[in-house]
Design a protein around this motif. Structure first.
Motif, PDB file in Angstrom:
ATOM      1  N   ASP A  40       0.812  -1.206   0.000  1.00  0.00           N
ATOM      2  CA  ASP A  40       0.000   0.000   0.000  1.00  0.00           C
ATOM      3  C   ASP A  40       0.849   1.262   0.000  1.00  0.00           C
ATOM      4  O   ASP A  40       0.318   2.365  -0.120  1.00  0.00           O
ATOM      5  CB  ASP A  40      -0.948   0.007   1.202  1.00  0.00           C
ATOM      6  N   ASN A  41       2.159   1.097   0.182  1.00  0.00           N
ATOM      7  CA  ASN A  41       3.086   2.230   0.059  1.00  0.00           C
ATOM      8  C   ASN A  41       4.309   1.763  -0.727  1.00  0.00           C
ATOM      9  O   ASN A  41       5.457   2.027  -0.367  1.00  0.00           O
ATOM     10  CB  ASN A  41       3.498   2.746   1.439  1.00  0.00           C
ATOM     11  N   ALA A  42       4.036   1.041  -1.826  1.00  0.00           N
ATOM     12  CA  ALA A  42       5.087   0.343  -2.574  1.00  0.00           C
ATOM     13  C   ALA A  42       6.137   1.285  -3.156  1.00  0.00           C
ATOM     14  O   ALA A  42       7.310   0.916  -3.252  1.00  0.00           O
ATOM     15  CB  ALA A  42       4.455  -0.481  -3.701  1.00  0.00           C
ATOM     16  N   MET A  43       5.756   2.502  -3.549  1.00  0.00           N
ATOM     17  CA  MET A  43       6.733   3.417  -4.133  1.00  0.00           C
ATOM     18  C   MET A  43       7.772   3.836  -3.101  1.00  0.00           C
ATOM     19  O   MET A  43       8.959   3.957  -3.407  1.00  0.00           O
ATOM     20  CB  MET A  43       6.039   4.645  -4.717  1.00  0.00           C
ATOM     21  N   MET A  44       7.336   4.020  -1.850  1.00  0.00           N
ATOM     22  CA  MET A  44       8.294   4.330  -0.788  1.00  0.00           C
ATOM     23  C   MET A  44       9.206   3.140  -0.524  1.00  0.00           C
ATOM     24  O   MET A  44      10.406   3.301  -0.296  1.00  0.00           O
ATOM     25  CB  MET A  44       7.557   4.704   0.502  1.00  0.00           C
ATOM     26  N   GLU A  45       8.633   1.928  -0.548  1.00  0.00           N
ATOM     27  CA  GLU A  45       9.445   0.729  -0.340  1.00  0.00           C
ATOM     28  C   GLU A  45      10.516   0.620  -1.424  1.00  0.00           C
ATOM     29  O   GLU A  45      11.647   0.193  -1.158  1.00  0.00           O
ATOM     30  CB  GLU A  45       8.555  -0.519  -0.341  1.00  0.00           C
ATOM     31  N   SER A  46      10.180   1.002  -2.646  1.00  0.00           N
ATOM     32  CA  SER A  46      11.144   0.989  -3.741  1.00  0.00           C
ATOM     33  C   SER A  46      12.256   2.004  -3.496  1.00  0.00           C
ATOM     34  O   SER A  46      13.432   1.745  -3.768  1.00  0.00           O
ATOM     35  CB  SER A  46      10.431   1.290  -5.061  1.00  0.00           C
ATOM     36  N   PHE A  47      11.881   3.173  -2.981  1.00  0.00           N
ATOM     37  CA  PHE A  47      12.870   4.207  -2.647  1.00  0.00           C
ATOM     38  C   PHE A  47      13.852   3.691  -1.598  1.00  0.00           C
ATOM     39  O   PHE A  47      15.066   3.823  -1.731  1.00  0.00           O
ATOM     40  CB  PHE A  47      12.140   5.457  -2.142  1.00  0.00           C
ATOM     41  N   TRP A  48      13.305   3.079  -0.528  1.00  0.00           N
ATOM     42  CA  TRP A  48      14.175   2.544   0.527  1.00  0.00           C
ATOM     43  C   TRP A  48      15.045   1.404   0.013  1.00  0.00           C
ATOM     44  O   TRP A  48      16.198   1.260   0.433  1.00  0.00           O
ATOM     45  CB  TRP A  48      13.335   2.039   1.702  1.00  0.00           C
ATOM     46  N   SER A  49      14.513   0.595  -0.886  1.00  0.00           N
ATOM     47  CA  SER A  49      15.290  -0.510  -1.450  1.00  0.00           C
ATOM     48  C   SER A  49      16.515   0.014  -2.184  1.00  0.00           C
ATOM     49  O   SER A  49      17.611  -0.544  -2.076  1.00  0.00           O
ATOM     50  CB  SER A  49      14.410  -1.331  -2.397  1.00  0.00           C
ATOM     51  N   GLY A  50      16.325   1.103  -2.938  1.00  0.00           N
ATOM     52  CA  GLY A  50      17.464   1.708  -3.630  1.00  0.00           C
ATOM     53  C   GLY A  50      18.513   2.209  -2.661  1.00  0.00           C
ATOM     54  O   GLY A  50      19.713   2.009  -2.850  1.00  0.00           O
ATOM     55  N   MET A  51      18.071   2.866  -1.587  1.00  0.00           N
ATOM     56  CA  MET A  51      19.012   3.355  -0.573  1.00  0.00           C
ATOM     57  C   MET A  51      19.731   2.197   0.108  1.00  0.00           C
ATOM     58  O   MET A  51      20.942   2.268   0.378  1.00  0.00           O
ATOM     59  CB  MET A  51      18.283   4.207   0.473  1.00  0.00           C
ATOM     60  N   GLN A  52      18.992   1.123   0.379  1.00  0.00           N
ATOM     61  CA  GLN A  52      19.580  -0.038   1.046  1.00  0.00           C
ATOM     62  C   GLN A  52      20.714  -0.634   0.218  1.00  0.00           C
ATOM     63  O   GLN A  52      21.791  -0.932   0.745  1.00  0.00           O
ATOM     64  CB  GLN A  52      18.496  -1.097   1.283  1.00  0.00           C
ATOM     65  N   ILE A  53      20.462  -0.804  -1.070  1.00  0.00           N
ATOM     66  CA  ILE A  53      21.445  -1.442  -1.946  1.00  0.00           C
ATOM     67  C   ILE A  53      22.630  -0.531  -2.218  1.00  0.00           C
ATOM     68  O   ILE A  53      23.800  -0.940  -2.122  1.00  0.00           O
ATOM     69  CB  ILE A  53      20.780  -1.867  -3.275  1.00  0.00           C
TER      70      ILE A  53
END
Length: 258
Positions: free
Chosen positions: A220-233
């Motif tokens: 339900d907040n997938a775009m934010m999860e994608s943002f965090w995934s980029g930062m994580q990697i």
């Protein structure tokens, strides 16, 4: 050659034909261990040794992972169901993930996004969320407000505590950068920071429309999860972090420059 089942013969008859006593037969039957049973005991001994091995995590293994360890690590040719049976008979079980019960804060808002993050222009939909990462000194928390149209972080805040002030500061930066914007949807999860009086009052004060996804659903907040995934990697997992200041500075550089 007879095809009769040997079990139909009396013990006394068989003992006389074989030249053994009946007591000798019963003693042998009582203590005799079949090849299959002996193999089970051998496998159980290896499993037991693995489960008690210090510094390892075999005691958390269930039958699927233990089966893989026996086959690939110890050369056993064995089926998974056999491993499952051996472990079950001895009361050995793997660690089970605890069930997490979500408790929604009563100060919630209706989901006005419904996983549709495609908007025709900027300042129509803003997304908010928090991430955390460890350093040798302790955790660092980062709150971000993202514009769904450009996927640009228009507001952010970094701190050593996950408080309502963290998300309020990120929202205030977004308002300052997009001065005069009203009517945009401010979408977040049900975290206590976003359901706090401090944050919700600022949302209404700014003329924004509050929205929250369903409880415990990252999609339900997938775009934010994608943002965090980029930062994580690209940043968080790139190296160990010694101090909060070091990681905070790196987060600032990644958000603003990268």
């Amino acid at each position: 050659m007879t095809t009769e089942n040997p079990k139909r013969f009396k013990v006394a008859t068989v003992s006389r034909l074989l030249g053994v006593s009946r007591s000798g037969y019963y003693t042998w039957a009582k203590h005799h261990v079949s090849a299959r049973k002996a193999r089970d005991e051998e496998i159980a001994a290896v499993i037991g040794r693995l489960r008690s091995e210090k510094g390892a995590f075999f005691h958390t293994y269930g039958s699927p992972r233990m089966h893989a360890e026996l086959r690939m690590g110890h050369g056993f040719r064995i089926g998974r169901k056999r491993v499952e049976r051996i472990m079950r008979e001895r009361g050995w079980a793997g660690a089970v993930k605890r069930k997490f019960r979500f408790r929604a804060n009563p100060a919630t808002s209706e989901d006005k996004v419904n996983r549709n993050f495609h908007v025709p222009g900027p300042n129509r939909l803003w997304l908010g969320d928090i991430t955390e990462h460890h350093t040798a000194e302790g955790k660092v928390y980062c709150a971000v407000v993202l514009d769904a149209y450009s996927r640009l972080a228009i507001g952010w805040s970094i701190g050593s505590r996950m408080t309502a002030d963290l998300v309020v500061d990120a929202l205030q930066m977004a308002r300052w950068r997009r001065f005069g914007v009203r009517g945009a949807i401010m979408h977040s999860d049900h975290g206590s920071q976003y359901t706090s009086w401090a944050f919700t009052s600022r949302v209404h004060e700014a003329g924004l429309i509050a929205s929250m996804g369903s409880v415990g659903d990252c999609y339900d907040n997938a775009m934010m999860e994608s943002f965090w995934s980029g930062m994580q990697i690209e940043l968080l997992d790139s190296q160990p972090w010694a101090t909060r200041r070091q990681l905070g500075t790196a987060m600032f550089s990644w958000i603003e420059a990268w």
